[in-house]
Design an enzyme around this catalytic site. Structure first.
Site, PDB file in Angstrom:
ATOM      1  N   CYS A 185       0.846  -1.196   0.000  1.00  0.00           N
ATOM      2  CA  CYS A 185       0.000   0.000   0.000  1.00  0.00           C
ATOM      3  C   CYS A 185       0.883   1.248   0.000  1.00  0.00           C
ATOM      4  CB  CYS A 185      -0.906  -0.003   1.224  1.00  0.00           C
ATOM      5  SG  CYS A 185      -1.836   1.513   1.380  1.00  0.00           S
TER       6      CYS A 185
ATOM      7  N   CYS B 148       0.428   3.655   3.240  1.00  0.00           N
ATOM      8  CA  CYS B 148       0.851   3.253   4.582  1.00  0.00           C
ATOM      9  C   CYS B 148       2.163   3.972   4.921  1.00  0.00           C
ATOM     10  CB  CYS B 148       1.034   1.734   4.640  1.00  0.00           C
ATOM     11  SG  CYS B 148      -0.495   0.842   5.033  1.00  0.00           S
TER      12      CYS B 148
ATOM     13  N   HIS C 269      -4.083   1.226   7.976  1.00  0.00           N
ATOM     14  CA  HIS C 269      -4.553   0.785   6.665  1.00  0.00           C
ATOM     15  C   HIS C 269      -6.060   0.511   6.646  1.00  0.00           C
ATOM     16  CE1 HIS C 269      -3.967  -0.924   2.656  1.00  0.00           C
ATOM     17  NE2 HIS C 269      -4.734  -1.923   3.019  1.00  0.00           N
TER      18      HIS C 269
ATOM     19  N   ASN D 261     -13.592   9.108  -2.904  1.00  0.00           N
ATOM     20  CA  ASN D 261     -14.263   7.990  -3.561  1.00  0.00           C
ATOM     21  C   ASN D 261     -14.078   6.802  -2.644  1.00  0.00           C
ATOM     22  OD1 ASN D 261     -14.632   9.681  -5.795  1.00  0.00           O
ATOM     23  ND2 ASN D 261     -12.683   9.041  -6.681  1.00  0.00           N
TER      24      ASN D 261
ATOM     25  N   HIS E 128      -6.719   2.116   1.464  1.00  0.00           N
ATOM     26  CA  HIS E 128      -6.306   2.891   2.637  1.00  0.00           C
ATOM     27  C   HIS E 128      -7.167   4.164   2.740  1.00  0.00           C
ATOM     28  CE1 HIS E 128      -2.777   3.713   5.386  1.00  0.00           C
ATOM     29  NE2 HIS E 128      -3.546   4.787   5.508  1.00  0.00           N
TER      30      HIS E 128
ATOM     31  N   HIS F 168      -8.531   7.495   2.536  1.00  0.00           N
ATOM     32  CA  HIS F 168      -7.954   8.729   2.004  1.00  0.00           C
ATOM     33  C   HIS F 168      -8.975   9.460   1.134  1.00  0.00           C
ATOM     34  CE1 HIS F 168      -7.624   6.250  -1.625  1.00  0.00           C
ATOM     35  NE2 HIS F 168      -7.339   7.340  -2.320  1.00  0.00           N
TER      36      HIS F 168
ATOM     37  N   GLN G 152      -9.095  13.168  -1.734  1.00  0.00           N
ATOM     38  CA  GLN G 152      -8.281  13.897  -2.701  1.00  0.00           C
ATOM     39  C   GLN G 152      -8.724  15.356  -2.764  1.00  0.00           C
ATOM     40  OE1 GLN G 152      -7.484  11.764  -6.481  1.00  0.00           O
ATOM     41  NE2 GLN G 152      -9.018  10.304  -5.793  1.00  0.00           N
TER      42      GLN G 152
HETATM   43 ZN   LIG Z   1      -2.289   1.340   3.636  1.00  0.00          ZN
END
Ligand SMILES: [Zn+2]
Ligand SMILES: [Zn+2]
Ligand SMILES: [Zn+2]
Length: 308
Positions: A32, A35, A79, A119, A130, A132, A134
């Site tokens: 990932c 991470c 994660h 998204n 993970h 997150h 944007q």
């Molecule tokens: Zn991750």
């Protein structure tokens, strides 16, 4: 470098970001890129063994200086999890990060509109699990914010203020209320479980919000996401976008309009059933919904209460 082409038939910009084809697609957990970088382990996008919230420029940007911006905001170094499972303090800190990115990117001459979004789920094309979001800084004013500005003109004032007043008055589509924030399935929702989270007081952007409002906004977003997950007892896919006032244009003209709100577009219309944008939606621009907003709102309200 991406290329902008103006679609003369639709009167809209199209962005060609061909390099994005090469971006990391659903890597395994060990690979990932969001991470932290553990000593001796593979290098990730974040060169630290631990972090709270990380922001960096997207390696596969749809926009980049001097024609806009594209950044990634990683919510946590863990994660697993989601916006809904962050600690309240972390979610609150995320609102300050949003505010900061809006202010900084918005001040740039090549950024006309700042869109913060997330998204979630492979159903909406997520390539990294993970937690997150944007930020895109558009070098032009995109169609949806343009529609919202036109709504202000049509309604002779802030459209969001007047729509919020109508929803509070009606009450049937409200799903969440706190002192500073209200959330509802809009009267003319396109998606079965679409929800709008709105600051009660008129605030053009997060920069105008006080600390209490930011905290309330974080709490409302978390309550909604947890309610979504409770609805069908599964991680609920969605697209989440933050709408705020357009920022200063390259010509230096003052930007106006906007009222901070967060829109959620979940593609599920029932457990395991996805809504596809097909003939009418794509060819005519007219959404055909197979659920009634009042009924979805009742189910969502119950799920939010249950998940609280
Ligand atoms: Zn991750
Ligand atoms: Zn307003
Ligand atoms: Zn909006």
């Amino acid at each position: 470098m991406s290329e902008l082409r103006f679609d003369a038939l639709r009167g809209e910009e199209v962005v060609y970001a061909i390099h994005r084809q090469e971006r990391t697609f659903l890597p395994s957990r060990e690979h990932c890129p969001l991470c932290p970088t553990h000593p001796g382990g593979p290098k990730t996008e974040i060169p630290f063994p631990a972090f709270e919230i990380a922001v960096f420029e997207n390696r596969f940007p749809a926009f980049e200086a001097p024609r806009g911006a594209a950044e990634v905001i990683v919510y946590t170094d863990s994660h697993e999890g989601s916006l809904g499972t962050l600690s309240p303090q972390r979610a609150d800190a995320l609102m300050w990060v949003w505010r900061h990115r809006y202010a900084e990117l918005g001040a740039r001459e090549d950024v006309r509109y700042v869109l913060i979004f997330e998204n979630r789920g492979v159903e909406v094309g997520v390539t990294l699990h993970h937690p997150h979001g944007q930020v895109y800084g558009y070098p032009f004013l995109p169609p949806v914010p343009q529609h919202e500005l036109r709504a202000d003109e049509r309604l002779g004032g802030c459209a969001l203020c007047s729509l919020l007043a109508g929803e509070l008055d009606d009450g049937r589509r409200l799903v969440y209320e706190s002192q500073a924030v209200a959330a509802y399935v809009p009267y003319a929702a396109r998606w079965a479980y679409e929800a709008h989270v709105v600051l009660r007081t008129h605030r053009a952007s997060l920069v105008e919000c006080d600390a209490g409002e930011l905290r309330s906004l974080a709490a409302a977003l978390q309550a909604l996401v947890r309610g979504y997950d409770a609805l069908f007892d599964t991680p609920f896919p969605y697209v989440m976008v933050v709408h705020q006032a357009p920022t200063t244009s390259a010509a230096g003209e003052a930007a106006g309009g906007g009222h901070v709100h967060v829109e959620f577009y979940p593609p599920l219309r029932a457990a395991g059933k996805l809504k596809y944008l097909a003939g009418s939606e794509q060819g005519a621009g007219t959404f055909i919904a197979d659920t009634v907003p009042e009924e979805s709102a009742a189910a969502l309200r119950e799920a939010i209460a249950l998940a609280a």
